[in-house]
Design an enzyme around this catalytic site. Structure first.
Site, PDB file in Angstrom:
ATOM      1  N   GLN A 185      -1.333 -21.941 -32.194  1.00 16.42           N
ATOM      2  CA  GLN A 185      -1.958 -21.519 -33.467  1.00 16.42           C
ATOM      3  C   GLN A 185      -0.989 -20.619 -34.238  1.00 16.42           C
ATOM      4  OE1 GLN A 185      -6.428 -20.525 -32.631  1.00 16.42           O
ATOM      5  NE2 GLN A 185      -5.237 -20.028 -30.811  1.00 16.42           N
ATOM      6  N   ASN A 186       0.129 -20.278 -33.601  1.00 15.09           N
ATOM      7  CA  ASN A 186       1.061 -19.303 -34.180  1.00 15.09           C
ATOM      8  C   ASN A 186       2.004 -19.970 -35.188  1.00 15.09           C
ATOM      9  OD1 ASN A 186      -0.166 -17.622 -32.369  1.00 15.09           O
ATOM     10  ND2 ASN A 186       1.492 -17.698 -30.867  1.00 15.09           N
ATOM     11  N   ILE A 187       2.425 -19.184 -36.173  1.00 18.49           N
ATOM     12  CA  ILE A 187       3.322 -19.713 -37.225  1.00 18.49           C
ATOM     13  C   ILE A 187       4.718 -19.112 -37.084  1.00 18.49           C
ATOM     14  CG2 ILE A 187       1.399 -20.042 -38.838  1.00 18.49           C
ATOM     15  CD1 ILE A 187       2.335 -17.416 -40.252  1.00 18.49           C
ATOM     16  N   HIS A 190      -1.518 -24.541 -37.055  1.00 14.68           N
ATOM     17  CA  HIS A 190      -1.667 -23.789 -38.314  1.00 14.68           C
ATOM     18  C   HIS A 190      -0.373 -23.821 -39.115  1.00 14.68           C
ATOM     19  CE1 HIS A 190      -5.190 -21.472 -36.300  1.00 14.68           C
ATOM     20  NE2 HIS A 190      -5.514 -22.700 -36.659  1.00 14.68           N
ATOM     21  N   CYS A 242       7.404 -24.233 -53.882  1.00 18.21           N
ATOM     22  CA  CYS A 242       6.962 -23.611 -55.151  1.00 18.21           C
ATOM     23  C   CYS A 242       5.823 -24.475 -55.697  1.00 18.21           C
ATOM     24  CB  CYS A 242       8.105 -23.571 -56.162  1.00 18.21           C
ATOM     25  SG  CYS A 242       7.533 -22.993 -57.788  1.00 18.21           S
ATOM     26  N   CYS A 247      10.493 -18.003 -57.150  1.00 14.42           N
ATOM     27  CA  CYS A 247      11.212 -19.284 -57.188  1.00 14.42           C
ATOM     28  C   CYS A 247      12.496 -19.117 -58.006  1.00 14.42           C
ATOM     29  CB  CYS A 247      10.314 -20.345 -57.841  1.00 14.42           C
ATOM     30  SG  CYS A 247      11.155 -21.933 -57.991  1.00 14.42           S
ATOM     31  N   SER A 302      -5.172 -16.180 -26.604  1.00 18.63           N
ATOM     32  CA  SER A 302      -6.006 -16.509 -27.763  1.00 18.63           C
ATOM     33  C   SER A 302      -7.432 -16.023 -27.529  1.00 18.63           C
ATOM     34  CB  SER A 302      -6.034 -18.025 -28.005  1.00 18.63           C
ATOM     35  OG  SER A 302      -6.866 -18.306 -29.139  1.00 18.63           O
ATOM     36  N   SER A 303      -8.051 -15.542 -28.629  1.00 17.85           N
ATOM     37  CA  SER A 303      -9.445 -15.083 -28.529  1.00 17.85           C
ATOM     38  C   SER A 303     -10.399 -16.276 -28.655  1.00 17.85           C
ATOM     39  CB  SER A 303      -9.737 -14.083 -29.656  1.00 17.85           C
ATOM     40  OG  SER A 303      -9.528 -14.719 -30.920  1.00 17.85           O
ATOM     41  N   ASN A 312      -5.281 -14.148 -20.669  1.00 16.04           N
ATOM     42  CA  ASN A 312      -5.538 -13.421 -21.909  1.00 16.04           C
ATOM     43  C   ASN A 312      -5.786 -11.947 -21.601  1.00 16.04           C
ATOM     44  OD1 ASN A 312      -5.827 -13.931 -24.841  1.00 16.04           O
ATOM     45  ND2 ASN A 312      -7.845 -12.991 -24.530  1.00 16.04           N
TER      46      ASN A 312
HETATM   47  N1  APR Z   1      -0.845 -11.022 -23.347  1.00 15.94           N
HETATM   48  C1  APR Z   1      -1.901 -11.875 -23.348  1.00 15.94           C
HETATM   49  N2  APR Z   1      -2.911 -11.826 -24.258  1.00 15.94           N
HETATM   50  C2  APR Z   1      -2.832 -10.857 -25.183  1.00 15.94           C
HETATM   51  C3  APR Z   1      -1.773  -9.918 -25.248  1.00 15.94           C
HETATM   52  C4  APR Z   1      -0.755 -10.031 -24.271  1.00 15.94           C
HETATM   53  N3  APR Z   1       0.302  -9.193 -24.246  1.00 15.94           N
HETATM   54  N4  APR Z   1      -2.012  -9.071 -26.290  1.00 15.94           N
HETATM   55  C5  APR Z   1      -3.172  -9.468 -26.860  1.00 15.94           C
HETATM   56  N5  APR Z   1      -3.670 -10.529 -26.197  1.00 15.94           N
HETATM   57  C6  APR Z   1      -4.895 -11.284 -26.469  1.00 15.94           C
HETATM   58  C7  APR Z   1      -6.022 -10.461 -27.065  1.00 15.94           C
HETATM   59  O1  APR Z   1      -6.841  -9.994 -26.012  1.00 15.94           O
HETATM   60  C8  APR Z   1      -6.747 -11.478 -27.941  1.00 15.94           C
HETATM   61  O2  APR Z   1      -7.888 -12.032 -27.290  1.00 15.94           O
HETATM   62  O3  APR Z   1      -4.556 -12.259 -27.425  1.00 15.94           O
HETATM   63  C9  APR Z   1      -5.720 -12.594 -28.166  1.00 15.94           C
HETATM   64  C10 APR Z   1      -5.300 -12.722 -29.621  1.00 15.94           C
HETATM   65  O4  APR Z   1      -6.416 -13.165 -30.332  1.00 15.94           O
HETATM   66  P1  APR Z   1      -6.292 -13.326 -31.930  1.00 15.94           P
HETATM   67  O5  APR Z   1      -5.583 -12.162 -32.484  1.00 15.94           O
HETATM   68  O6  APR Z   1      -7.676 -13.689 -32.415  1.00 15.94           O
HETATM   69  O7  APR Z   1      -5.298 -14.563 -32.101  1.00 15.94           O
HETATM   70  P2  APR Z   1      -5.647 -16.096 -32.137  1.00 15.94           P
HETATM   71  O8  APR Z   1      -6.628 -16.452 -31.085  1.00 15.94           O
HETATM   72  O9  APR Z   1      -4.339 -16.799 -32.130  1.00 15.94           O
HETATM   73  O10 APR Z   1      -6.314 -16.277 -33.600  1.00 15.94           O
HETATM   74  C11 APR Z   1      -6.505 -17.588 -34.039  1.00 15.94           C
HETATM   75  O11 APR Z   1      -7.031 -16.712 -36.219  1.00 15.94           O
HETATM   76  O12 APR Z   1      -6.576 -15.298 -37.946  1.00 15.94           O
HETATM   77  C12 APR Z   1      -6.446 -16.583 -37.528  1.00 15.94           C
HETATM   78  O13 APR Z   1      -4.833 -18.122 -38.208  1.00 15.94           O
HETATM   79  C13 APR Z   1      -5.003 -16.973 -37.413  1.00 15.94           C
HETATM   80  O14 APR Z   1      -3.963 -18.444 -35.798  1.00 15.94           O
HETATM   81  C14 APR Z   1      -4.827 -17.326 -35.945  1.00 15.94           C
HETATM   82  C15 APR Z   1      -6.252 -17.658 -35.519  1.00 15.94           C
HETATM   83 ZN    ZN Z   2       9.448 -23.061 -59.064  1.00 14.72          ZN
END
Ligand code: APR
Ligand code: ZN
Length: 249
Positions: free
Chosen positions: A99-101, A117, A125, A148, A190-191, A215
């Site tokens: 999900q990371n960019i 994502h 532009c 731009c 990921s949450s 997580n």
């Molecule tokens: N190691 C493992 N897990 C970790 C660590 C770590 N060092 N630090 C934080 N976390 C966990 C947190 O506990 C949390 O549950 O990573 C999770 C991050 O969750 P989010 O910040 O919600 O990220 P994500 O699940 O990728 O969000 C999904 O939401 O805002 C949108 O587009 C954005 O891609 C993103 C999407």
């Molecule tokens: Zn332009």
């Protein structure tokens, strides 16, 4: 048997493992997560800085946010990214769905990274359709809000999925396929609260895959997982790969 041992054993016996990552895997690279401790959504309003409506109202708010996320951190892959790239090199992990960019999986050597994502790699532009590579925009962003070069517009939009936009159909289709085909689905950092990405573990489970989550915090979906480890990805993932390599000797 401890969880590290169980996961290493599952990886050894798997024919088609898939890893699914979120912002948590990049926290040890210095990039803050969105939710949980130090979450960006406590500081920024996602509607203003990460939705297509907010971007069209004021693109500068997004670029300020992007500066904090991607410039100030000077992020490099951490041990968790490298561990996943090694699992791919071992022929066990067939794809990493992220999900990371931040493109850190590719920087760590992962060859098949499905970016649900999108990513910052290309910036378009919206006014004159000129396309820029991230490296060029990154240089400008270090100094100021990018405009731009051709037409002066501030509407420079990276190919990331903003809230209110659909996910790239081809990538989502490929990720759904991986979730259907895999026999082991490992979530890292990921949450699991943003859909449709968060559906993928459920699809894998419906198709008979074993589920693992690494997580820091518990998630609402923890109960569907066969193995749950709460801790830091940068510490846990290398231990799993080390234990697996001992088994493969
Ligand atoms: N190691 C493992 N897990 C970790 C660590 C770590 N060092 N630090 C934080 N976390 C966990 C947190 O506990 C949390 O549950 O990573 C999770 C991050 O969750 P989010 O910040 O919600 O990220 P994500 O699940 O990728 O969000 C999904 O939401 O805002 C949108 O587009 C954005 O891609 C993103 C999407
Ligand atoms: Zn332009």
């Amino acid at each position: 048997m401890d969880e590290i041992e169980r996961i290493a054993e599952m990886l050894k016996n798997s024919k088609h493992a898939v890893v699914f990552t979120g912002a948590g895997i990049s926290v040890e690279s210095g990039i803050p997560p969105f939710r949980g401790k130090g979450g960006l959504w406590e500081k920024y309003d996602p509607e203003e800085v990460a939705s297509i409506y907010g971007f069209k109202r004021n693109p500068k708010a997004f670029w300020q946010f992007a500066k904090e996320l991607l410039i100030k951190t000077k992020a490099e892959p951490n041990k968790a990214h490298y561990a996943i790239a090694e699992l791919e090199r071992l022929g066990i992990v067939k794809a990493v769905i992220t999900q990371n960019i931040d493109m850190l999986h590719q920087k760590a050597g992962s060859r098949r990274a499905l970016e649900l994502h999108g990513s910052m790699e290309y910036v378009d532009c919206l006014d004159c359709k000129t396309t820029y590579k991230w490296e060029d925009v990154e240089e400008i962003l270090k100094k100021e809000i990018p405009r731009c070069k051709e037409c002066g517009s501030y509407y420079l939009k990276p190919r990331v999925v903003f809230f209110g936009e659909p996910l790239p159909r081809d990538v989502l289709g490929e990720a759904m396929n991986e979730a259907k085909m895999c026999d082991l689905f490992i979530v890292v950092g990921s949450s699991l609260v943003v859909y449709p990405a968060a559906h993928l573990p459920f699809i894998a489970k419906e198709n008979g895959a074993k589920l693992v989550i690494v997580n820091y915090d518990p998630t609402e979906s923890d109960p569907i997982f066969d193995v749950v480890i709460h801790g830091k990805a940068g510490e846990i993932m290398p231990k799993i790969v080390e234990r697996l390599n001992e088994k493969l000797k």
